[in-house]
Design a protein around this motif. Structure first.
Motif, PDB file in Angstrom:
ATOM      1  N   TYR A  97       0.846  -1.187   0.000  1.00  0.00           N
ATOM      2  CA  TYR A  97       0.000   0.000   0.000  1.00  0.00           C
ATOM      3  C   TYR A  97       0.885   1.242   0.000  1.00  0.00           C
ATOM      4  O   TYR A  97       1.802   1.365   0.823  1.00  0.00           O
ATOM      5  N   TYR A  98       0.561   2.167  -0.907  1.00  0.00           N
ATOM      6  CA  TYR A  98       1.353   3.371  -1.081  1.00  0.00           C
ATOM      7  C   TYR A  98       0.525   4.612  -0.749  1.00  0.00           C
ATOM      8  O   TYR A  98      -0.607   4.748  -1.213  1.00  0.00           O
ATOM      9  N   CYS A  99       1.105   5.488   0.006  1.00  0.00           N
ATOM     10  CA  CYS A  99       0.538   6.806   0.239  1.00  0.00           C
ATOM     11  C   CYS A  99       0.859   7.677  -0.969  1.00  0.00           C
ATOM     12  O   CYS A  99       1.972   7.603  -1.514  1.00  0.00           O
ATOM     13  N   ALA A 100      -0.103   8.487  -1.396  1.00  0.00           N
ATOM     14  CA  ALA A 100       0.089   9.334  -2.568  1.00  0.00           C
ATOM     15  C   ALA A 100      -0.403  10.746  -2.300  1.00  0.00           C
ATOM     16  O   ALA A 100      -1.376  10.939  -1.577  1.00  0.00           O
ATOM     17  N   ALA A 101       0.261  11.696  -2.923  1.00  0.00           N
ATOM     18  CA  ALA A 101      -0.153  13.098  -2.839  1.00  0.00           C
ATOM     19  C   ALA A 101      -0.033  13.706  -4.227  1.00  0.00           C
ATOM     20  O   ALA A 101       0.974  13.505  -4.905  1.00  0.00           O
ATOM     21  N   ALA A 102      -1.061  14.440  -4.642  1.00  0.00           N
ATOM     22  CA  ALA A 102      -1.070  15.007  -5.992  1.00  0.00           C
ATOM     23  C   ALA A 102      -1.665  16.402  -5.974  1.00  0.00           C
ATOM     24  O   ALA A 102      -2.715  16.601  -5.383  1.00  0.00           O
ATOM     25  N   PRO A 103      -1.005  17.348  -6.645  1.00  0.00           N
ATOM     26  CA  PRO A 103      -1.562  18.704  -6.713  1.00  0.00           C
ATOM     27  C   PRO A 103      -2.775  18.785  -7.629  1.00  0.00           C
ATOM     28  O   PRO A 103      -3.543  19.746  -7.556  1.00  0.00           O
ATOM     29  N   GLY A 104      -2.947  17.805  -8.473  1.00  0.00           N
ATOM     30  CA  GLY A 104      -4.069  17.765  -9.388  1.00  0.00           C
ATOM     31  C   GLY A 104      -4.645  16.373  -9.449  1.00  0.00           C
ATOM     32  O   GLY A 104      -4.861  15.725  -8.431  1.00  0.00           O
ATOM     33  N   SER A 105      -4.838  15.885 -10.650  1.00  0.00           N
ATOM     34  CA  SER A 105      -5.431  14.559 -10.819  1.00  0.00           C
ATOM     35  C   SER A 105      -4.417  13.461 -10.507  1.00  0.00           C
ATOM     36  O   SER A 105      -3.201  13.642 -10.659  1.00  0.00           O
ATOM     37  N   TRP A 106      -4.946  12.301 -10.091  1.00  0.00           N
ATOM     38  CA  TRP A 106      -4.067  11.151  -9.873  1.00  0.00           C
ATOM     39  C   TRP A 106      -3.384  10.786 -11.187  1.00  0.00           C
ATOM     40  O   TRP A 106      -4.009  10.743 -12.225  1.00  0.00           O
ATOM     41  N   GLY A 107      -2.096  10.517 -11.090  1.00  0.00           N
ATOM     42  CA  GLY A 107      -1.339  10.163 -12.271  1.00  0.00           C
ATOM     43  C   GLY A 107      -0.672  11.323 -12.962  1.00  0.00           C
ATOM     44  O   GLY A 107       0.152  11.120 -13.858  1.00  0.00           O
ATOM     45  N   ASP A 108      -0.980  12.549 -12.559  1.00  0.00           N
ATOM     46  CA  ASP A 108      -0.310  13.718 -13.123  1.00  0.00           C
ATOM     47  C   ASP A 108       1.177  13.692 -12.766  1.00  0.00           C
ATOM     48  O   ASP A 108       1.564  13.076 -11.771  1.00  0.00           O
ATOM     49  N   PRO A 109       2.018  14.365 -13.543  1.00  0.00           N
ATOM     50  CA  PRO A 109       3.464  14.319 -13.292  1.00  0.00           C
ATOM     51  C   PRO A 109       3.881  14.734 -11.885  1.00  0.00           C
ATOM     52  O   PRO A 109       4.908  14.291 -11.400  1.00  0.00           O
TER      53      PRO A 109
END
Length: 123
Positions: A97-109
């Motif tokens: 399981y990975y924690c993720a943080a994104a300024p926009g949509s998931w998968g964005d650069p």
């Protein structure tokens, strides 16, 4: 240095619960979407749950169909700590399981991922 650090994984029997934590540091993530992905052996990484900053200046939660009703995502008001309460675990939930943080949509650069924490569920 921007970091996402997961904790709380482990080995549990089917039906048990686990609570994962993610500590974010190095910047303020209050305006970021934050969430959880997982990757099982031999499978692609998949979205599990996420929180997004939205209407009425509050966080909204989204879940994949496979975990809806069993998992609950939450985060503190400052946005730098996040949890995933996982109930009624099954062997199909076994994954990193990975924690993720994104300024926009998931998968964005600009998306960030932690190093992951292993969850193993045995029957």
């Amino acid at each position: 240095q921007v970091q996402l650090v997961e904790s709380g994984g482990g080995l549990v029997q089917a039906g048990a619960s686990l609570r994962l934590s993610c500590a974010a540091s190095g910047r303020t993530f209050s305006s970021y979407n934050m969430g959880w992905f997982r990757q099982a052996p031999g499978k692609e990484r998949e979205f599990v749950a996420g929180t997004r900053w939205g209407y009425a200046r509050r966080y909204y939660a989204d879940y994949s169909d496979s975990v809806k009703g069993r998992f609950t995502i939450s985060r503190d008001n400052a946005g730098n700590t996040m949890w995933l309460q996982m109930n009624s675990l099954s062997p199909e939930d076994t994954a990193v399981y990975y924690c993720a943080a994104a300024p926009g949509s998931w998968g964005d650069p600009g998306m960030l991922l932690g190093q992951g924490t292993q969850v193993t569920v045995f029957s």
